[in-house]
Motif scaffolding. Sequence first.
Motif, PDB file in Angstrom:
ATOM      1  N   ARG A   2       0.722  -1.106   0.156  1.00 30.14           N
ATOM      2  CA  ARG A   2       0.068   0.009  -0.144  1.00 30.14           C
ATOM      3  C   ARG A   2       0.789   1.308  -0.044  1.00 30.14           C
ATOM      4  O   ARG A   2       0.674   2.182  -0.727  1.00 30.14           O
ATOM      5  CB  ARG A   2      -0.894  -0.029   1.247  1.00 30.14           C
ATOM      6  CG  ARG A   2      -1.890  -1.115   1.291  1.00 30.14           C
ATOM      7  CD  ARG A   2      -3.135  -0.980   0.407  1.00 30.14           C
ATOM      8  NE  ARG A   2      -2.767  -1.393  -1.028  1.00 30.14           N
ATOM      9  CZ  ARG A   2      -2.199  -2.730  -1.276  1.00 30.14           C
ATOM     10  NH1 ARG A   2      -2.091  -3.639  -0.429  1.00 30.14           N
ATOM     11  NH2 ARG A   2      -1.776  -2.995  -2.618  1.00 30.14           N
ATOM     12  N   GLU A   3       1.896   1.182   0.803  1.00 27.89           N
ATOM     13  CA  GLU A   3       2.850   2.287   0.957  1.00 27.89           C
ATOM     14  C   GLU A   3       3.580   2.537  -0.278  1.00 27.89           C
ATOM     15  O   GLU A   3       3.576   3.734  -0.786  1.00 27.89           O
ATOM     16  CB  GLU A   3       3.852   2.220   2.246  1.00 27.89           C
ATOM     17  CG  GLU A   3       4.192   3.158   2.851  1.00 27.89           C
ATOM     18  CD  GLU A   3       4.900   2.730   4.119  1.00 27.89           C
ATOM     19  OE1 GLU A   3       4.690   2.824   5.338  1.00 27.89           O
ATOM     20  OE2 GLU A   3       6.149   2.780   3.831  1.00 27.89           O
ATOM     21  N   GLU A   4       3.971   1.459  -0.914  1.00 29.19           N
ATOM     22  CA  GLU A   4       4.798   1.757  -2.004  1.00 29.19           C
ATOM     23  C   GLU A   4       3.643   2.298  -3.352  1.00 29.19           C
ATOM     24  O   GLU A   4       4.057   2.937  -3.947  1.00 29.19           O
ATOM     25  CB  GLU A   4       5.401   0.332  -2.420  1.00 29.19           C
ATOM     26  CG  GLU A   4       6.400   0.048  -1.758  1.00 29.19           C
ATOM     27  CD  GLU A   4       6.987  -1.521  -1.902  1.00 29.19           C
ATOM     28  OE1 GLU A   4       6.693  -2.185  -2.724  1.00 29.19           O
ATOM     29  OE2 GLU A   4       7.592  -2.073  -1.015  1.00 29.19           O
ATOM     30  N   VAL A   7      14.180   3.796  -2.319  1.00 23.04           N
ATOM     31  CA  VAL A   7      14.711   3.377  -1.206  1.00 23.04           C
ATOM     32  C   VAL A   7      13.880   2.682  -0.162  1.00 23.04           C
ATOM     33  O   VAL A   7      14.200   1.927   0.460  1.00 23.04           O
ATOM     34  CB  VAL A   7      15.520   4.568  -0.758  1.00 23.04           C
ATOM     35  CG1 VAL A   7      14.660   5.948  -0.261  1.00 23.04           C
ATOM     36  CG2 VAL A   7      16.439   4.259   0.431  1.00 23.04           C
ATOM     37  N   ASN A   8      12.589   3.133  -0.575  1.00 23.00           N
ATOM     38  CA  ASN A   8      11.612   2.634   0.508  1.00 23.00           C
ATOM     39  C   ASN A   8      11.298   1.252   0.269  1.00 23.00           C
ATOM     40  O   ASN A   8      11.193   0.228   0.950  1.00 23.00           O
ATOM     41  CB  ASN A   8      10.232   3.430   0.390  1.00 23.00           C
ATOM     42  CG  ASN A   8       8.998   3.298   1.446  1.00 23.00           C
ATOM     43  OD1 ASN A   8       9.547   2.619   2.778  1.00 23.00           O
ATOM     44  ND2 ASN A   8       8.103   3.231   1.430  1.00 23.00           N
ATOM     45  N   LYS A   9      11.101   0.903  -1.304  1.00 19.08           N
ATOM     46  CA  LYS A   9      10.871  -0.413  -1.861  1.00 19.08           C
ATOM     47  C   LYS A   9      12.104  -1.382  -1.247  1.00 19.08           C
ATOM     48  O   LYS A   9      11.745  -2.679  -0.806  1.00 19.08           O
ATOM     49  CB  LYS A   9      10.908  -0.424  -3.136  1.00 19.08           C
ATOM     50  CG  LYS A   9      10.066  -1.353  -3.900  1.00 19.08           C
ATOM     51  CD  LYS A   9       9.645  -1.300  -5.259  1.00 19.08           C
ATOM     52  CE  LYS A   9       9.432  -2.611  -5.793  1.00 19.08           C
ATOM     53  NZ  LYS A   9       8.423  -2.773  -6.802  1.00 19.08           N
ATOM     54  N   ALA A  32      14.097  -1.081   0.981  1.00 18.08           N
ATOM     55  CA  ALA A  32      14.034  -1.197   2.471  1.00 18.08           C
ATOM     56  C   ALA A  32      13.153  -2.193   2.986  1.00 18.08           C
ATOM     57  O   ALA A  32      13.071  -3.161   3.878  1.00 18.08           O
ATOM     58  CB  ALA A  32      13.914   0.174   3.329  1.00 18.08           C
ATOM     59  N   HIS A  33      11.802  -2.211   2.288  1.00 16.10           N
ATOM     60  CA  HIS A  33      10.983  -3.131   2.788  1.00 16.10           C
ATOM     61  C   HIS A  33      11.221  -4.530   2.296  1.00 16.10           C
ATOM     62  O   HIS A  33      10.877  -5.481   3.017  1.00 16.10           O
ATOM     63  CB  HIS A  33       9.668  -2.890   1.931  1.00 16.10           C
ATOM     64  CG  HIS A  33       9.093  -1.614   2.389  1.00 16.10           C
ATOM     65  ND1 HIS A  33       8.183  -0.975   1.496  1.00 16.10           N
ATOM     66  CD2 HIS A  33       8.941  -0.935   3.459  1.00 16.10           C
ATOM     67  CE1 HIS A  33       7.462   0.033   2.321  1.00 16.10           C
ATOM     68  NE2 HIS A  33       8.144   0.268   3.319  1.00 16.10           N
ATOM     69  N   GLY A  34      12.035  -4.802   1.088  1.00 11.17           N
ATOM     70  CA  GLY A  34      12.681  -6.022   0.645  1.00 11.17           C
ATOM     71  C   GLY A  34      13.535  -6.695   1.876  1.00 11.17           C
ATOM     72  O   GLY A  34      13.266  -7.700   2.116  1.00 11.17           O
ATOM     73  N   GLN A  80      13.293   3.319  13.000  1.00 10.09           N
ATOM     74  CA  GLN A  80      14.036   4.312  12.155  1.00 10.09           C
ATOM     75  C   GLN A  80      13.578   4.295  10.705  1.00 10.09           C
ATOM     76  O   GLN A  80      13.611   5.426  10.346  1.00 10.09           O
ATOM     77  CB  GLN A  80      15.593   3.457  12.014  1.00 10.09           C
ATOM     78  CG  GLN A  80      16.329   3.894  13.086  1.00 10.09           C
ATOM     79  CD  GLN A  80      16.394   5.020  13.783  1.00 10.09           C
ATOM     80  OE1 GLN A  80      16.875   6.029  13.122  1.00 10.09           O
ATOM     81  NE2 GLN A  80      16.267   5.496  15.154  1.00 10.09           N
ATOM     82  N   HIS A  81      13.032   3.299  10.574  1.00 11.39           N
ATOM     83  CA  HIS A  81      12.526   3.311   8.819  1.00 11.39           C
ATOM     84  C   HIS A  81      11.270   4.392   8.779  1.00 11.39           C
ATOM     85  O   HIS A  81      11.106   5.108   7.881  1.00 11.39           O
ATOM     86  CB  HIS A  81      11.900   1.965   8.605  1.00 11.39           C
ATOM     87  CG  HIS A  81      11.291   1.971   7.039  1.00 11.39           C
ATOM     88  ND1 HIS A  81      11.874   2.060   6.132  1.00 11.39           N
ATOM     89  CD2 HIS A  81      10.184   1.918   6.847  1.00 11.39           C
ATOM     90  CE1 HIS A  81      11.162   1.663   5.146  1.00 11.39           C
ATOM     91  NE2 HIS A  81       9.818   1.825   5.531  1.00 11.39           N
ATOM     92  N   ILE A  82      10.380   4.231   9.959  1.00 12.76           N
ATOM     93  CA  ILE A  82       9.095   5.164   9.937  1.00 12.76           C
ATOM     94  C   ILE A  82       9.557   6.632   9.906  1.00 12.76           C
ATOM     95  O   ILE A  82       9.156   7.483   9.130  1.00 12.76           O
ATOM     96  CB  ILE A  82       8.096   4.778  11.103  1.00 12.76           C
ATOM     97  CG1 ILE A  82       7.460   3.236  11.072  1.00 12.76           C
ATOM     98  CG2 ILE A  82       7.263   6.018  11.391  1.00 12.76           C
ATOM     99  CD1 ILE A  82       6.881   3.033  12.039  1.00 12.76           C
ATOM    100  N   ILE A 126      12.087   7.371   6.367  1.00 15.18           N
ATOM    101  CA  ILE A 126      11.506   7.038   5.162  1.00 15.18           C
ATOM    102  C   ILE A 126      10.041   7.383   4.980  1.00 15.18           C
ATOM    103  O   ILE A 126       9.730   8.093   3.912  1.00 15.18           O
ATOM    104  CB  ILE A 126      11.985   5.867   4.493  1.00 15.18           C
ATOM    105  CG1 ILE A 126      13.596   5.633   4.408  1.00 15.18           C
ATOM    106  CG2 ILE A 126      11.450   5.544   3.132  1.00 15.18           C
ATOM    107  CD1 ILE A 126      14.167   4.462   4.095  1.00 15.18           C
ATOM    108  N   ASP A 127       9.216   6.883   5.889  1.00 15.48           N
ATOM    109  CA  ASP A 127       7.765   6.914   5.543  1.00 15.48           C
ATOM    110  C   ASP A 127       7.253   8.315   5.927  1.00 15.48           C
ATOM    111  O   ASP A 127       6.197   8.584   5.334  1.00 15.48           O
ATOM    112  CB  ASP A 127       7.252   5.715   6.538  1.00 15.48           C
ATOM    113  CG  ASP A 127       7.516   4.481   6.233  1.00 15.48           C
ATOM    114  OD1 ASP A 127       7.957   4.162   5.060  1.00 15.48           O
ATOM    115  OD2 ASP A 127       7.091   3.531   7.197  1.00 15.48           O
ATOM    116  N   THR A 128       8.261   9.012   6.380  1.00 12.21           N
ATOM    117  CA  THR A 128       7.725  10.534   6.611  1.00 12.21           C
ATOM    118  C   THR A 128       8.008  11.401   5.319  1.00 12.21           C
ATOM    119  O   THR A 128       7.303  12.398   5.269  1.00 12.21           O
ATOM    120  CB  THR A 128       8.400  11.333   7.753  1.00 12.21           C
ATOM    121  OG1 THR A 128      10.009  11.120   7.401  1.00 12.21           O
ATOM    122  CG2 THR A 128       8.002  10.752   9.337  1.00 12.21           C
TER     123      THR A 128
HETATM  124 FE   LIG Z   1       7.972   2.217   4.512  1.00 13.42          FE
END
Ligand SMILES: [Fe+2]
Length: 137
Positions: free
Chosen positions: A64-66, A79-81, A83-85, A121-123, A126-128
């Motif tokens: 959903r986020e991607e 970079v998010n994709k 990191a999720h992997g 850290q990720h939230i 990156i998510d911000t």
């Molecule tokens: Fe994310």
Amino acid sequence: MEDCPRIEWDGSLETGTRIVDVQHKFLIDIINDLADAINQKKVMISIGKIINLLKHYTEWHFGREEDCMERFQCPAYEVNKKAHGWFIETLESFQREFRETGGSEEIARRMYHELTQWLVQHIKKIDTQLEPCIHTD
Ligand SMILES: [Fe+2]
């Protein structure tokens, strides 16, 4: 052994995107179930269910986020994709370790610390980055 501290939600974890925050809260709930299982010495009873739920929910949530980052052409998309992997791979390697060794509280503690550190850290990092993309067009 010392208790595993639960992750407490606070403003520093807000991404500015409400739907993402709701999903992160649920993700943190699942991870806190792992802390509870460790603290109550119920790792061996609960771990299979927790790992499965974590895997299914993160796969869905990351997707959903991607999609959202791609749609709003957020520069953090790639970079998010990646990191999720990494998160999914790490989760799967813990799942394998549990299967192959028969599991232990020590593995569960390592898993808890690695996943919580990553998630927080990720939230924050990156998510911000999604929210400004939504509001720039
Ligand atoms: Fe994310």
